[in-house]
Write an enzyme that holds these catalytic residues in place. Structure first.
Site, PDB file in Angstrom:
ATOM      1  N   ASP A  53      34.045  17.555  51.461  1.00  0.00           N
ATOM      2  CA  ASP A  53      34.262  18.299  52.578  1.00  0.00           C
ATOM      3  C   ASP A  53      33.258  18.359  53.697  1.00  0.00           C
ATOM      4  OD1 ASP A  53      35.318  20.011  54.665  1.00  0.00           O
ATOM      5  OD2 ASP A  53      37.408  20.032  53.434  1.00  0.00           O
ATOM      6  N   ARG A  55      32.892  20.076  56.274  1.00  0.00           N
ATOM      7  CA  ARG A  55      32.787  21.312  56.740  1.00  0.00           C
ATOM      8  C   ARG A  55      31.869  22.248  55.768  1.00  0.00           C
ATOM      9  NH1 ARG A  55      38.989  22.355  57.433  1.00  0.00           N
ATOM     10  NH2 ARG A  55      38.832  21.459  55.293  1.00  0.00           N
TER      11      ARG A  55
HETATM   12 CO    CO Z   1      37.198  20.557  49.307  1.00  0.00          CO
END
Ligand code: CO
Length: 218
Positions: A53, A55
């Site tokens: 991910d 983020r």
């Molecule tokens: Co994830």
């Protein structure tokens, strides 16, 4: 070079290269020897196994720099004992780099974990996320007792990170290191996208005594 030229340059692409130039300037301003020191070699004390991910970047969220963390990321920070990629990273970091900590870091709101909670087919990734369905199944009683769907989701994120850490310590790599007396701690963390805060799941293991007898190979 392909015969067909695809126009790849756009604002995003240019921004990356400009960003790199700005960053280099910034780092040299702060420490003129920064790149000289880093190019001499790496000796990171930590292996990070996290989600792909965008983020959840290991360095930024721990306020660390290049050279501090050896990183392996995949969708939903899954640790599987047949994954040659993960095993190679783990072997290299434990036996060559001699890291002191292996951290499996999940994150709340993980799309991979969410997909594993549903019944919709996504694609090849369903086979990868099957491992998380196993985590659910192994903790079915606890999961079923949570009435709120969001809380159930959060808990599966936590259990997946804990299971990942457990799978790390069950490898022959970590058990051999422990049996040789190497200092190595295995941890499970969960990061919050909403607050930026990391939660230590407090399941840290540091020696062979922590390994379930059925998985002992060290
Ligand atoms: Co994830």
């Amino acid at each position: 070079m392909c015969a067909k030229t695809i126009e790849t340059k756009d604002i995003t692409y240019d921004k990356l290269l400009q960003g790199n130039k700005d960053w280099v300037k910034d780092m040299i301003d702060k420490d003129p020897a920064f790149f000289d020191k880093l190019s001499a070699g790496q000796s990171p004390p930590v292996l990070w196994i996290g989600c792909s991910d965008s983020r959840v970047p290991a360095n930024q969220i721990t306020n660390t720099k290049p050279g501090d963390i050896f990183v392996h990321r995949n969708i939903a920070n899954v640790v599987v004992h047949t994954d040659m990629n993960m095993l190679s990273v783990l072997d290299y970091s434990v036996n060559v780099l001699k890291v002191k900590h292996v951290i499996v870091c999940g994150h709340y709101g993980c799309g991979g974990v969410k997909a594993a909670l549903g019944n919709k087919q996504v694609g090849i990734i369903d086979n990868w996320l099957r491992n998380i369905r196993d985590v659910y199944r192994m903790n079915e009683g606890e999961m079923a007792a949570i009435e709120d769907a969001d809380q159930r989701f959060d808990r599966l994120v936590e259990l997946n990170a804990i299971q990942g850490a457990s799978n790390v310590m069950n490898t022959s790599i970590v058990q051999t290191a422990w049996s040789k007396g190497q200092e190595l701690a295995v941890h499970a963390w969960v990061y919050s996208l909403q607050t930026g805060i990391i939660k230590d799941m407090e399941v840290t293991c540091t020696c062979l005594d922590d390994v379930t007898p059925a998985f002992k190979v060290g």
